[in-house]
Scaffold this active site. Structure first.
Site, short mmCIF file in Angstrom:
data_model
loop_
_atom_site.label_atom_id
_atom_site.label_comp_id
_atom_site.label_asym_id
_atom_site.label_seq_id
_atom_site.Cartn_x
_atom_site.Cartn_y
_atom_site.Cartn_z
N ASP A 144 -11.82 34.65 -10.44
CA ASP A 144 -12.82 35.69 -10.17
C ASP A 144 -12.18 37.02 -9.80
OD1 ASP A 144 -15.53 36.41 -10.11
OD2 ASP A 144 -15.68 36.13 -7.95
N SER A 147 -21.26 39.73 -9.67
CA SER A 147 -21.12 38.74 -10.74
C SER A 147 -22.46 38.06 -10.99
CB SER A 147 -20.08 37.69 -10.36
OG SER A 147 -18.82 38.29 -10.14
N GLN A 149 -17.15 35.94 -18.10
CA GLN A 149 -18.05 36.34 -17.01
C GLN A 149 -18.83 37.58 -17.41
OE1 GLN A 149 -16.96 38.56 -13.20
NE2 GLN A 149 -17.02 36.46 -12.43
#
Length: 306
Positions: free
Chosen positions: A220, A244, A294
């Site tokens: 991440d 996110s 993502q």
């Protein structure tokens, strides 16, 4: 406390953070980050959810993929509840569904993340690898990102308040070294590609499940910021608002998270208040270890008076 002792303590704290506690009827508890403030780091919730799922799977099966949706921002401080459902248990594959929740203002659990993860018993199969590792400067020849952060804080002088200075220069359990510039290192528009080496700041126990969790945690980092590069904007400078939205990760082969791994990210698209990002993680031998994708919310911050 010397630098080695500090690094070992930081990594020990990370291991504790990613060690969930089993409760009743498929529930696990994830402890909060020590001295954490603000929102919970998304990689932490993903890694703890993966650890909860991994704790329920036997027969030698290993996680090979996960897909997560961030529903709400988690708060630092309160523990996180992880409820694991065993949706499928086959001979070769298994599937787990995890809901991460925190106690809301009314005392009820409120979901902050949904995650599904698939497991497979290791086997030999048809194999090809068509993802060449980018030719970038090796980590031994690069400054650590922490050195760069300290230099930025020093140059900022009085323009950076004490809280911001403490936040960007605080010691971290994951050491990163960037080849090129991330969004917070540069205000000039650049192509949407970034390359960062990462590893834990001290050795980890020999637990493959823990190494997968740490890689999930680190996956991440830097990812959403890649879609900000063409715009020359950064969250660190207060120019963007973002979060996110989802996160997908595929594990291709075993890897140690305490040895240098290269995280190569790119962003083929941004628009409509969102940025889409992809990542590939390689070991030092040039082998593809994991793939990541993502999408996140990305909006230019509107200043008062505009």
């Amino acid at each position: 406390m010397n630098e080695k002792t500090t690094s070992e303590k930081l990594v020990a704290d990370l291991v504790r953070l990613l060690t969930v506690e089993a409760g009743n009827e498929g529930h696990f508890t994830g402890l909060p980050q020590k001295d954490g403030i603000g929102r919970v780091f998304g990689g932490q919730v993903i890694a703890q959810a993966l650890q909860a799922a991994q704790a329920t799977v036997g027969d030698g099966k290993q996680a090979h993929s996960l897909h997560a949706y961030f529903l709400r921002g988690g708060k630092e401080g309160p523990a996180i509840d992880y409820r694991v459902e065993a949706d499928f248990e086959g001979r070769s594959f298994a599937n787990r569904r995890v809901v991460a929740s925190q106690t809301g203002e009314d005392g009820e659990l409120v979901p902050i993340l949904n995650l599904t993860t698939s497991f497979q018993r290791p086997e030999e199969g048809l194999s090809h690898d068509d993802a060449p590792m980018p030719d970038v400067t090796p980590p031994e020849e690069l400054k650590s990102d922490m050195e760069v952060r300290r230099e930025i804080a020093e140059r900022a002088g009085d323009r950076m308040n004490d809280a911001a200075r403490a936040n960007i220069t605080r010691p971290r359990p994951i050491e990163m070294r960037t080849a090129g510039r991330l969004h917070w290192m540069n205000s000039e528009p650049s192509e949407p590609r970034a390359y960062s080496w990462f590893r834990t700041a001290a050795p980890l126990p020999d637990d493959p499940a823990l190494h997968r969790a740490v890689i999930a945690y680190a996956s991440d980092f830097t990812l959403l910021g890649t879609s900000a590069l063409p715009h020359g904007l950064s969250w660190m400078r207060g120019e963007l608002v973002g979060a996110s939205l989802d996160h997908a990760l595929w594990f291709h082969r075993e890897a140690r998270a305490d040895e240098w791994l290269l995280y190569a990210t790119d962003s083929p698209w941004s628009g409509a208040g969102r940025g889409f990002n992809r990542g590939k993680i390689f070991n030092r031998a040039g082998e593809l270890v994991a793939s990541v994708a993502q999408e996140g919310m990305m909006r230019k911050r509107v200043k008062q008076g505009e």
